[in-house]
Motif scaffolding. Structure first.
Motif, PDB file in Angstrom:
ATOM      1  N   ASN A   1      -4.893   1.926  -5.055  1.00 45.95           N
ATOM      2  CA  ASN A   1      -4.482   0.591  -5.477  1.00 45.95           C
ATOM      3  C   ASN A   1      -4.759   0.307  -6.948  1.00 45.95           C
ATOM      4  OD1 ASN A   1      -3.597  -0.316  -2.875  1.00 45.95           O
ATOM      5  ND2 ASN A   1      -5.739  -0.489  -2.276  1.00 45.95           N
TER       6      ASN A   1
ATOM      7  N   SER B   1       3.731   0.534  -5.385  1.00 42.72           N
ATOM      8  CA  SER B   1       2.616   1.478  -5.173  1.00 42.72           C
ATOM      9  C   SER B   1       3.089   2.899  -5.434  1.00 42.72           C
ATOM     10  CB  SER B   1       2.082   1.363  -3.734  1.00 42.72           C
ATOM     11  OG  SER B   1       1.658   0.059  -3.434  1.00 42.72           O
TER      12      SER B   1
ATOM     13  N   HIS C   1       0.863  -1.181   0.000  1.00 40.25           N
ATOM     14  CA  HIS C   1       0.000   0.000   0.000  1.00 40.25           C
ATOM     15  C   HIS C   1       0.899   1.231   0.000  1.00 40.25           C
ATOM     16  CE1 HIS C   1      -2.948   2.984   1.482  1.00 40.25           C
ATOM     17  NE2 HIS C   1      -3.875   2.157   1.013  1.00 40.25           N
TER      18      HIS C   1
ATOM     19  N   ASN D   1      -1.826   2.693 -10.192  1.00 41.72           N
ATOM     20  CA  ASN D   1      -0.370   2.719 -10.125  1.00 41.72           C
ATOM     21  C   ASN D   1       0.259   2.850 -11.510  1.00 41.72           C
ATOM     22  OD1 ASN D   1       0.413   2.447  -7.269  1.00 41.72           O
ATOM     23  ND2 ASN D   1      -0.749   0.549  -7.367  1.00 41.72           N
TER      24      ASN D   1
END
Length: 319
Positions: free
Chosen positions: A227, A133, A112, A230
């Motif tokens: 999420n 991430s 994360h 990216n």
């Protein structure tokens, strides 16, 4: 050709003692030395932060291929049970603060963006870091802090291409100052989107027709879909002359989508003689399991990027 092969094959290395004459074909000597060097070379120790589907895949690939030059230093997850009940329980790291004790050569973050913000600079003090991430870099202070840490401590900050097709070409244009516009569109099934408000309510109401959830700068989208976008964040890092504020994002929820679609539209310089600018448009269709945040082909891309992280210069590197 056969005569040349015979000549090369039987050129000999000779060692004479009182009663011993040894002939060793050169080709056999070379392969023996190469194999010995391969066995004696230290393996690159990899720490995996995050044990979701991508983290599990990386652990499997690292341990399944003895010839990849890698070994597991540790695996960490917020919920340790997932690791302790797996085949990698011996590599489990209970407290991420203790990562230095496992002597990693590279830490791979697949958890994360909060992990990147909190631990990124600390990782770079000790080893290389591969960031899964990059939406974390939408926070300018985080990007500046990690760039500085990589330079000061002589370690590499890796941005994997993941689902971004043509990352190095975008980087080349940006470095030459010739990249004038970059638009990245991502289309996914609503079940594959884990977004925050105000996008969440809109996404939950998508039924039959595709719906544009967001259009605008990448920087503003990253905290809303940390999420899911990216790929867009990686594009903004590659397009460094435009950055997160000028690279444009378009996020689409499509109830009929059976894959993750990424469309990258690049605009280059205008010819000095006038006319139309250079443009490139790529479309990547990546099959994905229902509800999956990461498409199947991206797993392979990510592992391939990890294999390219050895002996790279300090600072930000795209792999």
């Amino acid at each position: 050709m056969a005569q040349i092969f015979d000549l090369v094959s039987f050129i000999s290395l000779r060692r004479v003692s009182t009663s011993l004459f040894i002939q060793t074909p050169v080709w056999l000597l070379i392969f023996t030395m190469a194999d010995k060097d391969k066995q004696s070379s230290p393996r690159r120790r990899v720490g995996i932060v995050g044990f979701g589907n991508l983290g599990k895949y990386l652990a499997e690939q690292i341990t399944a291929h003895a010839d990849n030059g890698l070994e597991l230093a540790f695996v960490w997850n917020r919920s340790a049970d997932a690791i302790l009940q797996s085949a990698y329980c011996d590599a489990a790291l209970e407290k991420l603060d203790d990562f230095r004790g496992r002597r990693p050569d590279v830490v791979v973050e697949v958890a994360h963006p909060d992990i990147v913000r909190e631990y990124g600079a600390r990782f770079l003090e000790a080893c290389d870091l591969m960031v899964g991430s990059p939406t974390a870099f939408a926070d300018q202070a985080t990007e500046d802090r990690l760039r500085r840490a990589a330079d000061e401590h002589g370690h590499s900050l890796f941005i994997p291409s993941g689902a971004l097709w043509g990352a190095n070409d975008i980087l080349k244009l940006a470095t030459a100052g010739k990249l004038t516009e970059l638009v990245v569109t991502m289309r996914k099934h609503p079940s594959m989107l884990k977004v925050n408000e105000p996008l969440r309510s809109v996404n939950e109401n998508v039924k039959d027709l595709e719906t544009i959830l967001y259009t605008g700068p990448v920087r503003s989208l990253c905290p809303l879909a940390p999420n899911n976008v990216n790929t867009m964040a990686a594009a903004a890092m590659a397009a460094h002359n435009l950055g997160f504020d000028k690279v444009q994002a378009r996020l689409v929820a499509d109830p009929n989508a059976k894959a993750h679609t990424v469309i990258v539209e690049v605009t280059g310089p205008m010819p000095a003689s006038g006319g139309l600018p250079m443009t490139v448009r790529t479309v990547r269709e990546n099959p994905a399991n229902p509800g999956a945040v990461t498409g199947l082909a991206t797993y392979i891309s990510f592992y391939s990027s990890l294999l390219l992280t050895n002996n790279r210069p300090a600072g930000v590197q795209f792999v």
